[in-house]
Design a protein around this motif. Sequence first.
Motif, PDB file in Angstrom:
ATOM      1  N   THR A 311      33.792  55.154  39.453  1.00 34.55           N
ATOM      2  CA  THR A 311      34.124  54.244  39.883  1.00 34.55           C
ATOM      3  C   THR A 311      33.651  52.831  39.766  1.00 34.55           C
ATOM      4  N   ALA A 312      32.829  52.810  38.507  1.00 34.89           N
ATOM      5  CA  ALA A 312      32.249  51.484  37.946  1.00 34.89           C
ATOM      6  C   ALA A 312      33.149  50.680  37.406  1.00 34.89           C
ATOM      7  N   PRO A 313      34.191  51.200  36.635  1.00 34.57           N
ATOM      8  CA  PRO A 313      35.265  50.314  35.881  1.00 34.57           C
ATOM      9  C   PRO A 313      36.040  49.361  37.168  1.00 34.57           C
ATOM     10  N   LEU A 314      36.550  50.266  38.177  1.00 33.10           N
ATOM     11  CA  LEU A 314      37.209  49.691  39.159  1.00 33.10           C
ATOM     12  C   LEU A 314      36.314  48.586  39.828  1.00 33.10           C
ATOM     13  N   ALA A 315      34.980  48.960  40.077  1.00 31.52           N
ATOM     14  CA  ALA A 315      34.098  47.831  40.831  1.00 31.52           C
ATOM     15  C   ALA A 315      34.092  46.746  40.012  1.00 31.52           C
ATOM     16  N   GLY A 316      33.838  46.827  38.536  1.00 27.43           N
ATOM     17  CA  GLY A 316      33.881  45.704  37.836  1.00 27.43           C
ATOM     18  C   GLY A 316      35.408  44.745  37.492  1.00 27.43           C
ATOM     19  N   PHE A 317      36.336  45.469  37.669  1.00 27.65           N
ATOM     20  CA  PHE A 317      37.531  44.871  37.581  1.00 27.65           C
ATOM     21  C   PHE A 317      37.552  44.137  38.968  1.00 27.65           C
ATOM     22  N   GLY A 318      37.567  44.892  40.046  1.00 28.45           N
ATOM     23  CA  GLY A 318      37.705  44.285  41.232  1.00 28.45           C
ATOM     24  C   GLY A 318      36.762  42.855  41.419  1.00 28.45           C
ATOM     25  N   ALA A 319      35.485  43.172  40.830  1.00 23.23           N
ATOM     26  CA  ALA A 319      34.702  41.751  41.019  1.00 23.23           C
ATOM     27  C   ALA A 319      35.343  40.594  40.184  1.00 23.23           C
ATOM     28  N   ALA A 320      35.857  40.819  38.936  1.00 22.84           N
ATOM     29  CA  ALA A 320      36.611  39.818  38.224  1.00 22.84           C
ATOM     30  C   ALA A 320      37.826  39.532  38.822  1.00 22.84           C
ATOM     31  N   MET A 321      38.488  40.193  39.530  1.00 30.09           N
ATOM     32  CA  MET A 321      39.683  39.744  40.187  1.00 30.09           C
ATOM     33  C   MET A 321      39.698  39.105  41.541  1.00 30.09           C
ATOM     34  N   LEU A 322      38.331  39.152  42.079  1.00 31.06           N
ATOM     35  CA  LEU A 322      37.945  38.347  43.232  1.00 31.06           C
ATOM     36  C   LEU A 322      38.219  36.913  42.861  1.00 31.06           C
ATOM     37  N   ARG A 323      38.027  36.528  41.666  1.00 39.15           N
ATOM     38  CA  ARG A 323      37.958  35.049  41.218  1.00 39.15           C
ATOM     39  C   ARG A 323      39.372  34.475  41.424  1.00 39.15           C
ATOM     40  N   VAL A 324      40.581  35.686  41.173  1.00 38.53           N
ATOM     41  CA  VAL A 324      41.905  35.126  41.334  1.00 38.53           C
ATOM     42  C   VAL A 324      42.066  34.762  43.010  1.00 38.53           C
ATOM     43  N   ALA A 325      41.560  35.471  43.787  1.00 41.15           N
ATOM     44  CA  ALA A 325      41.680  35.345  45.294  1.00 41.15           C
ATOM     45  C   ALA A 325      41.044  34.005  45.551  1.00 41.15           C
ATOM     46  N   ALA A 326      39.942  33.634  44.773  1.00 39.89           N
ATOM     47  CA  ALA A 326      39.247  32.322  45.188  1.00 39.89           C
ATOM     48  C   ALA A 326      40.178  31.234  44.605  1.00 39.89           C
ATOM     49  N   ASP A 327      40.954  31.533  43.428  1.00 41.88           N
ATOM     50  CA  ASP A 327      41.715  30.436  42.677  1.00 41.88           C
ATOM     51  C   ASP A 327      42.749  30.187  43.706  1.00 41.88           C
ATOM     52  N   VAL A 426      23.569  56.279  34.795  1.00 42.68           N
ATOM     53  CA  VAL A 426      23.496  54.813  35.294  1.00 42.68           C
ATOM     54  C   VAL A 426      23.812  53.904  34.339  1.00 42.68           C
ATOM     55  N   PHE A 427      23.433  54.064  32.903  1.00 38.38           N
ATOM     56  CA  PHE A 427      23.568  52.844  32.138  1.00 38.38           C
ATOM     57  C   PHE A 427      25.198  52.944  31.477  1.00 38.38           C
ATOM     58  N   ALA A 428      25.731  54.274  31.565  1.00 37.06           N
ATOM     59  CA  ALA A 428      27.129  54.419  31.167  1.00 37.06           C
ATOM     60  C   ALA A 428      27.756  53.829  32.452  1.00 37.06           C
ATOM     61  N   ALA A 429      27.389  54.067  33.620  1.00 38.47           N
ATOM     62  CA  ALA A 429      28.092  53.183  34.828  1.00 38.47           C
ATOM     63  C   ALA A 429      28.319  51.677  34.761  1.00 38.47           C
ATOM     64  N   LEU A 430      26.906  51.236  34.353  1.00 36.44           N
ATOM     65  CA  LEU A 430      26.827  49.666  33.976  1.00 36.44           C
ATOM     66  C   LEU A 430      27.630  49.339  32.950  1.00 36.44           C
ATOM     67  N   LEU A 431      27.999  50.067  31.936  1.00 42.86           N
ATOM     68  CA  LEU A 431      28.694  49.534  30.945  1.00 42.86           C
ATOM     69  C   LEU A 431      30.024  49.900  31.059  1.00 42.86           C
ATOM     70  N   LEU A 432      30.605  50.862  31.714  1.00 44.17           N
ATOM     71  CA  LEU A 432      32.010  50.822  32.350  1.00 44.17           C
ATOM     72  C   LEU A 432      32.145  49.746  33.300  1.00 44.17           C
ATOM     73  N   GLY A 433      31.378  49.357  34.012  1.00 48.72           N
ATOM     74  CA  GLY A 433      31.564  48.310  34.972  1.00 48.72           C
ATOM     75  C   GLY A 433      31.581  46.956  34.270  1.00 48.72           C
ATOM     76  N   LEU A 434      31.105  46.675  33.241  1.00 47.96           N
ATOM     77  CA  LEU A 434      31.001  45.655  32.404  1.00 47.96           C
ATOM     78  C   LEU A 434      32.446  45.545  31.910  1.00 47.96           C
ATOM     79  N   GLY A 435      32.933  46.580  31.177  1.00 54.77           N
ATOM     80  CA  GLY A 435      34.209  46.825  30.684  1.00 54.77           C
ATOM     81  C   GLY A 435      35.218  46.367  31.442  1.00 54.77           C
ATOM     82  N   GLY A 436      35.158  46.828  32.782  1.00 50.95           N
ATOM     83  CA  GLY A 436      36.244  46.605  33.841  1.00 50.95           C
ATOM     84  C   GLY A 436      36.223  45.070  34.221  1.00 50.95           C
ATOM     85  N   TRP A 437      35.165  44.434  34.426  1.00 60.05           N
ATOM     86  CA  TRP A 437      34.987  43.126  34.415  1.00 60.05           C
ATOM     87  C   TRP A 437      35.572  42.312  33.492  1.00 60.05           C
TER      88      TRP A 437
END
Length: 528
Positions: A311-327, A426-437
């Motif tokens: 789920t880490a990539p989805l979380a990272g992607f979602g965090a980035a897309m939250l900015r779209v909602a803010a815009d 843990v670190f794979a999840a962090l890296l995947l989250g970064l990629g999603g972001w």
Amino acid sequence: MSASTAVRGKRISRRRFLGGLGIAGTALALPAGARADVPAMPGAPSGKTPMVYATLYDLDRCVGCGACVEACHERNGARYPEPIKPFPDLVPAGTKNEDWSDRRDVDDRLTPYNWLYIQSATVDTPEGPREMHVPRRCLHCANPPCANLCPWGSARRETSGAVSIEASTCLGGAKCRTVCPWHIPQRQSGVGLYLDLMPRFAGNGVMYKCDRCADITARGGIPACIEACPYDVQTIGPRDAIIAEAKRLAAERGCHLYGLDDNGGTNTIYLSPVPFGLLDAAIPKGPGRPHLAPVADAMRDETRLAAVAATAPLAGFGAAMLRVAADIREAAHSDAPGAHSSHAMGKPAPGTHRVSAIPSADTITPRAFLTPATSRAVRAIWIVCAIVLGFTGLMQMPIAARYGMTALPGLAWTGDFHVTHRMHYVFAALLLGLGGWLLGRALRQRAFPALTREGWLRLGLVAGLTGTGVLRVLKNLPDVSFSPLLTLWIDLAHLGLAVALGAVALVFAFTGRAAWTRPRPPAGRPPA
């Protein structure tokens, strides 16, 4: 009354025992030829989906006669190792070969030539001393650490519920024995694939243990130990039926169960009239002599971390897309009544014109994909994750203890495969989250960064590592099983891609080509 006499006095026929299960004609496997309606074991050409089988040991019946041990020797003798001597001198100095080839008659513990033995002890109970006999072999865990953590996929979970070791691909690193809560697998040096690779520097033979006669059950037979037992100590059948019967008997007799929940559940369940705490205190324990203490689920955290990594990539992607909602909110606020001055909200003043709040396309200055500060943070996270993933991945191979790393101050944890495995997740999840972001940020800005050739190469290697890593995670899930050969190729591909990525990164760093991206030209200006 002796234990033997007591058991004989209570003995019931196998047909009656199975009748008590309510599944005598359809559920449990009996000796070949004993019944015409014996259900086929997993792998038999029955046309049905293979099911998971479990075994139930009724210790109240066992007299320690050893018939099961002898039957195991007779059926599996052709599979015992024949080592090549002299053994290679192992590096570093002090690394020992394990040789049982001159002690094949040892039968009071597990060895590469003795996959089943009888643990006997006199237990002090409130009713007085009681002689107990416990057949010991692999418990065939439902989610086995040995199969999940084997770096080469040699240990595997069969569709029948048995756990086997593929001797042709095993290097004898003994990681399976280390992570097994009961330390069941045993090593024989001088045999196996390691002799053809790096016999002095890596590997040390082949690991052996009970596989519940996987080759026989695949052809519709049943394990030799069950077939040979004269006292019906052990019963085999579909796991759900065996569990139900074990619970029923335990409640009916006031007995105790072991293996039902231990290590998350096994496919070997012991039923004992004596509490297992007393049994564990009485039996001899040590190398090749497993305990009977309670065991927590060794793979529970790894299974949870697999979900986190997924789920880490989805979380990272979602965090980035939250900015779209803010815009969107900011834009809506700027266009809302009251967002402008009272003068601007009315008619334009004489001699003036309303100015649009949205600039025209030719006045927009392209925004950098990442600000300098964000770029430095992303680079730091990438470097840390890459180093930790590389190191913990290397530590998944049984080399830390062999090469003395665990003896260094503060590095004892490097020999704990569960710790390094969790860190890897843990670190794979962090890296995947970064990629999603990063992906979400690119979509938000509607402009992907311009990758250099070096960037594309590394991105391809990272994608390959991610793909093979996902396959490894899938293999570790309780209900997923890959063939040993497929697992071996996945692991070799994952290792090869990791080595290639590390080598490429070093070459690019030393040649001044470490940049992943190149600057985009300003809008309206053609690239140089």
